[in-house]
Design an enzyme around this catalytic site. Sequence first.
Site, PDB file in Angstrom:
ATOM      1  N   ARG A 180       1.076  -1.241  -0.081  1.00 17.57           N
ATOM      2  CA  ARG A 180      -0.081   0.111   0.067  1.00 17.57           C
ATOM      3  C   ARG A 180       0.765   1.119  -0.047  1.00 17.57           C
ATOM      4  O   ARG A 180       1.661   1.617   0.851  1.00 17.57           O
ATOM      5  CB  ARG A 180      -0.899  -0.122   1.485  1.00 17.57           C
ATOM      6  CG  ARG A 180      -1.625   1.345   1.372  1.00 17.57           C
ATOM      7  CD  ARG A 180      -2.637   1.250   2.442  1.00 17.57           C
ATOM      8  NE  ARG A 180      -3.791   0.621   2.012  1.00 17.57           N
ATOM      9  CZ  ARG A 180      -4.909   0.623   2.619  1.00 17.57           C
ATOM     10  NH1 ARG A 180      -5.089   1.337   3.538  1.00 17.57           N
ATOM     11  NH2 ARG A 180      -5.938  -0.097   2.034  1.00 17.57           N
ATOM     12  N   HIS A 197      -7.555   0.802  -6.191  1.00 12.51           N
ATOM     13  CA  HIS A 197      -7.497   0.027  -5.030  1.00 12.51           C
ATOM     14  C   HIS A 197      -8.257  -1.435  -5.430  1.00 12.51           C
ATOM     15  O   HIS A 197      -9.253  -1.539  -5.181  1.00 12.51           O
ATOM     16  CB  HIS A 197      -8.498   0.731  -3.960  1.00 12.51           C
ATOM     17  CG  HIS A 197      -8.364  -0.006  -2.515  1.00 12.51           C
ATOM     18  ND1 HIS A 197      -7.816  -1.008  -2.227  1.00 12.51           N
ATOM     19  CD2 HIS A 197      -9.044   0.354  -1.456  1.00 12.51           C
ATOM     20  CE1 HIS A 197      -7.855  -1.219  -0.778  1.00 12.51           C
ATOM     21  NE2 HIS A 197      -8.647  -0.423  -0.379  1.00 12.51           N
ATOM     22  N   GLN A 204     -10.028  -3.967  -3.097  1.00 13.63           N
ATOM     23  CA  GLN A 204     -11.631  -3.529  -2.638  1.00 13.63           C
ATOM     24  C   GLN A 204     -12.500  -3.911  -3.528  1.00 13.63           C
ATOM     25  O   GLN A 204     -13.646  -4.305  -3.339  1.00 13.63           O
ATOM     26  CB  GLN A 204     -11.410  -1.958  -2.253  1.00 13.63           C
ATOM     27  CG  GLN A 204     -12.602  -1.814  -1.427  1.00 13.63           C
ATOM     28  CD  GLN A 204     -12.877  -2.300  -0.160  1.00 13.63           C
ATOM     29  OE1 GLN A 204     -12.242  -2.314   0.592  1.00 13.63           O
ATOM     30  NE2 GLN A 204     -14.148  -2.782   0.047  1.00 13.63           N
ATOM     31  N   ASP A 210     -17.417   7.100  -1.358  1.00  7.80           N
ATOM     32  CA  ASP A 210     -16.053   7.063  -0.684  1.00  7.80           C
ATOM     33  C   ASP A 210     -15.871   8.325   0.104  1.00  7.80           C
ATOM     34  O   ASP A 210     -16.606   9.463  -0.380  1.00  7.80           O
ATOM     35  CB  ASP A 210     -14.929   6.711  -1.520  1.00  7.80           C
ATOM     36  CG  ASP A 210     -13.500   6.074  -0.570  1.00  7.80           C
ATOM     37  OD1 ASP A 210     -13.622   6.079   0.464  1.00  7.80           O
ATOM     38  OD2 ASP A 210     -12.423   6.073  -1.414  1.00  7.80           O
ATOM     39  N   CYS A 213     -16.135   1.533   0.839  1.00  8.56           N
ATOM     40  CA  CYS A 213     -14.980   0.473   1.170  1.00  8.56           C
ATOM     41  C   CYS A 213     -14.721   0.839   2.674  1.00  8.56           C
ATOM     42  O   CYS A 213     -13.853  -0.131   3.311  1.00  8.56           O
ATOM     43  CB  CYS A 213     -13.769   0.863   0.407  1.00  8.56           C
ATOM     44  SG  CYS A 213     -13.116   2.672   0.640  1.00  8.56           S
ATOM     45  N   ARG A 244     -13.085  -8.953   2.088  1.00  5.85           N
ATOM     46  CA  ARG A 244     -11.746  -8.753   1.890  1.00  5.85           C
ATOM     47  C   ARG A 244     -10.889  -9.925   2.084  1.00  5.85           C
ATOM     48  O   ARG A 244     -10.034 -10.384   1.146  1.00  5.85           O
ATOM     49  CB  ARG A 244     -11.139  -7.437   2.561  1.00  5.85           C
ATOM     50  CG  ARG A 244     -11.869  -6.038   2.177  1.00  5.85           C
ATOM     51  CD  ARG A 244     -11.570  -5.723   0.638  1.00  5.85           C
ATOM     52  NE  ARG A 244     -10.069  -5.493   0.684  1.00  5.85           N
ATOM     53  CZ  ARG A 244      -9.139  -4.509   0.966  1.00  5.85           C
ATOM     54  NH1 ARG A 244      -9.780  -3.470   1.563  1.00  5.85           N
ATOM     55  NH2 ARG A 244      -7.980  -4.503   1.026  1.00  5.85           N
TER      56      ARG A 244
END
Length: 308
Positions: free
Chosen positions: A108, A135, A138, A224, A264, A292
């Site tokens: 990340r 991402h 996700q 988000d 997310c 996840r």
Amino acid sequence: MSPHTPPRHYLQFSDFSREEYDYLLARARWIKARTKRFEPHRPFAGRTLVMVFEKASTRTRLSFEIGMQQLGGTAVCLTTQDSQFGRGEPVEDAARVISRMADVVMIRTFAQSIVERFASHSRVPLINGLTNEYHPCQVLADVLTFVEQRGAIQGKTVTWVGDANNMCNTWVQAARVLDFQLNIASPEGYGVAQDKLDAAERTHCQFFTDPHDACRDSHLITTDVWTSMGFEAENEARKAAFTNWCVEAEMMAIAQPDVLFMHCLPAHRGEEVAAEVIDGPQSAVWDEAENRLHAQKALMEYVVFGKL
Ligand code: CP
Ligand code: NVA
């Protein structure tokens, strides 16, 4: 030696084909069912995942670490602060070293170019655990959640409300690969750079200035945070620009009757989403978070061993 030579990296959603997603989604559901029955499935016995975090995380850290334990392997976590990543060691050197010890790596970080540079010097598969641009893990979990609860996503309508950030960019790729319609509504100045989309992406995306119009007849509404990690200096300007860009019950009401809400996480109730939506009956956010774990177990297995 991995069955994929050179190693199969997962740096963005478009790295895999629709046929590969069909396999991964089915495999994730199989792994999830085994996990729920506490049936051991340990293809990673004796193998190691290395995780590198240059940004904060709760879900990604937990799901990769617990996932690797459930697959019978070990996980090691480095952060910028406690490793040479924070002291300027070239990412190419880090890739050469880490990939001589690990069997799979998750990073990340900030720019997508960092994961690309790492991947091109890595002997083992690299998974993007979030960059400024994408991402993919996700959205993989989100698609798994949708498919589990509503069936195939192909031909459905997904609506993105808010910042054209790493999640939005990943949904754009998913729309093309998995063949669904993506409605996008963003405040002025925070929208998708439409000239950067390829022709196939453009045919799967429709752009709206009013989020209500974007939500009409949608099967999935997702949003988000207004300010993503790494963009904190823009926080005040973003707060002003995103006022009124909140997914509210009114938007859910004009969508399909069985519309799902996804986020997310972490979320800010009263900013990008109303509490009654995220905590309401159409919200799938806790299922997304759990998935996840299972989606990434299938992903790690696939990049390291291929189809089992
Ligand atoms: N959704 C997500 O990636 O959460 P974390 O930042 O907690 O990992
Ligand atoms: N867009 C958010 C996602 C967090 C999981 C960020 O990049 O901070």
